[in-house]
Design a protein around this motif. Structure first.
Motif, short mmCIF file in Angstrom:
data_model
loop_
_atom_site.label_atom_id
_atom_site.label_comp_id
_atom_site.label_asym_id
_atom_site.label_seq_id
_atom_site.Cartn_x
_atom_site.Cartn_y
_atom_site.Cartn_z
N GLY A 126 67.62 -84.66 -28.74
CA GLY A 126 68.72 -84.07 -29.50
C GLY A 126 68.55 -84.08 -31.00
N ARG A 127 69.01 -83.00 -31.61
CA ARG A 127 68.96 -82.83 -33.07
C ARG A 127 69.78 -83.88 -33.81
NH1 ARG A 127 65.36 -80.46 -36.21
NH2 ARG A 127 64.90 -78.39 -35.50
N VAL A 128 70.90 -84.28 -33.23
CA VAL A 128 71.74 -85.27 -33.89
C VAL A 128 70.96 -86.56 -34.09
CG1 VAL A 128 73.79 -86.72 -33.60
CG2 VAL A 128 73.91 -84.29 -33.09
N ASN A 129 70.22 -86.98 -33.08
CA ASN A 129 69.44 -88.21 -33.19
C ASN A 129 68.29 -88.06 -34.18
OD1 ASN A 129 70.95 -89.92 -31.42
ND2 ASN A 129 70.24 -88.59 -29.78
N GLN A 130 67.70 -86.88 -34.24
CA GLN A 130 66.66 -86.63 -35.23
C GLN A 130 67.25 -86.76 -36.64
OE1 GLN A 130 65.94 -83.00 -36.69
NE2 GLN A 130 63.86 -83.36 -37.36
N PHE A 131 68.45 -86.21 -36.82
CA PHE A 131 69.13 -86.31 -38.12
C PHE A 131 69.40 -87.77 -38.48
CE2 PHE A 131 73.03 -86.85 -40.52
CZ PHE A 131 72.75 -86.11 -41.66
N PHE A 132 69.93 -88.54 -37.53
CA PHE A 132 70.22 -89.96 -37.80
C PHE A 132 68.95 -90.72 -38.18
CE2 PHE A 132 74.19 -89.85 -34.93
CZ PHE A 132 75.03 -89.71 -36.02
N LEU A 133 67.86 -90.48 -37.46
CA LEU A 133 66.61 -91.18 -37.75
C LEU A 133 66.06 -90.79 -39.12
CD1 LEU A 133 64.95 -90.92 -34.24
CD2 LEU A 133 65.78 -93.01 -35.35
N LYS A 134 66.04 -89.50 -39.40
CA LYS A 134 65.52 -89.03 -40.69
C LYS A 134 66.37 -89.57 -41.84
CE LYS A 134 63.99 -84.84 -43.03
NZ LYS A 134 63.87 -83.38 -42.94
N ASP A 135 67.68 -89.55 -41.68
CA ASP A 135 68.57 -90.06 -42.71
C ASP A 135 68.33 -91.55 -42.95
OD1 ASP A 135 70.88 -89.71 -44.53
OD2 ASP A 135 71.86 -91.09 -43.12
N MET A 136 68.20 -92.34 -41.89
CA MET A 136 67.94 -93.77 -42.01
C MET A 136 66.62 -94.02 -42.74
SD MET A 136 67.34 -96.60 -39.00
CE MET A 136 65.81 -95.84 -38.47
N LEU A 137 65.58 -93.29 -42.37
CA LEU A 137 64.28 -93.48 -42.98
C LEU A 137 64.28 -93.05 -44.45
CD1 LEU A 137 62.18 -92.30 -39.94
CD2 LEU A 137 62.26 -94.64 -40.85
N MET A 138 64.99 -91.97 -44.76
CA MET A 138 65.07 -91.52 -46.15
C MET A 138 65.83 -92.53 -47.02
SD MET A 138 65.58 -87.42 -45.74
CE MET A 138 65.35 -87.01 -47.46
N GLN A 139 66.85 -93.16 -46.46
CA GLN A 139 67.57 -94.18 -47.22
C GLN A 139 66.69 -95.39 -47.50
OE1 GLN A 139 71.50 -95.20 -45.79
NE2 GLN A 139 71.93 -93.06 -45.26
N ARG A 140 65.83 -95.75 -46.53
CA ARG A 140 64.95 -96.90 -46.71
C ARG A 140 63.74 -96.61 -47.59
NH1 ARG A 140 64.67 -99.26 -40.60
NH2 ARG A 140 66.81 -99.99 -40.60
#
Length: 152
Positions: free
Chosen positions: A96-110
């Motif tokens: 799912g795209r939603v999970n891809q968004f959550f992962l990318k957002d988390m990694l970009m914040q870190r």
């Protein structure tokens, strides 16, 4: 005279490109491991891993009680990869795209903004990389943490 000019121009371009090449790497520290397992940990020291039994997954393991979330993302599985009996890579599968968004957002914040090429997005250090992939047709993706440095 033309050769001297060409050589001078080449040297100037190389000097100008050096800071750009160095900036390809993430400036924050890379992850030291994944879920309590440090990169380079010998397989013999990890008691809760089970080998993947499917063909083509030699030196690949999983945890039976693996948490099915990573940050805010719901994930399908986590695989632990070993080379020379030491942990060097972790792969996470998700749907799912939603999970891809959550992962990318988390990694970009870190780790800040990564780099995108086609369907792949990632972060690089001199001895480590993180790669996030997504397949629109299958509505699934993967996230790989790969340690590429010298094993202890």
């Amino acid at each position: 005279m033309n050769k001297l000019f060409a050589l001078t121009l080449l040297i100037v371009l190389m000097i100008a490109a050096a800071p750009a090449a160095a900036s390809d790497y993430v400036q924050t520290p890379r992850p030291d491991g994944f879920r309590g397992l440090a990169w380079g940990t010998p397989l013999s020291e990890i008691v809760d891993l089970v080998p993947v039994q499917e063909p083509g997954f030699k030196n690949t393991y999983f945890r039976r009680d693996e948490a099915k979330t990573f940050g805010k993302a719901e994930i399908m599985s986590v695989a632990y990869y070993f080379h020379a009996d030491k942990l060097y890579r972790v792969g996470i599968a998700f749907k799912g795209r939603v999970n891809q968004f959550f992962l990318k957002d988390m990694l970009m914040q870190r780790y800040g903004a990564g780099r995108g090429i086609g369907f792949r997005y990632g972060w690089m250090w001199p001895d480590f990389s993180i790669e996030l992939n997504y397949d629109n047709d299958k509505d699934t993706g993967s996230l790989y943490y790969t340690f590429e440095g010298a094993q202890k």
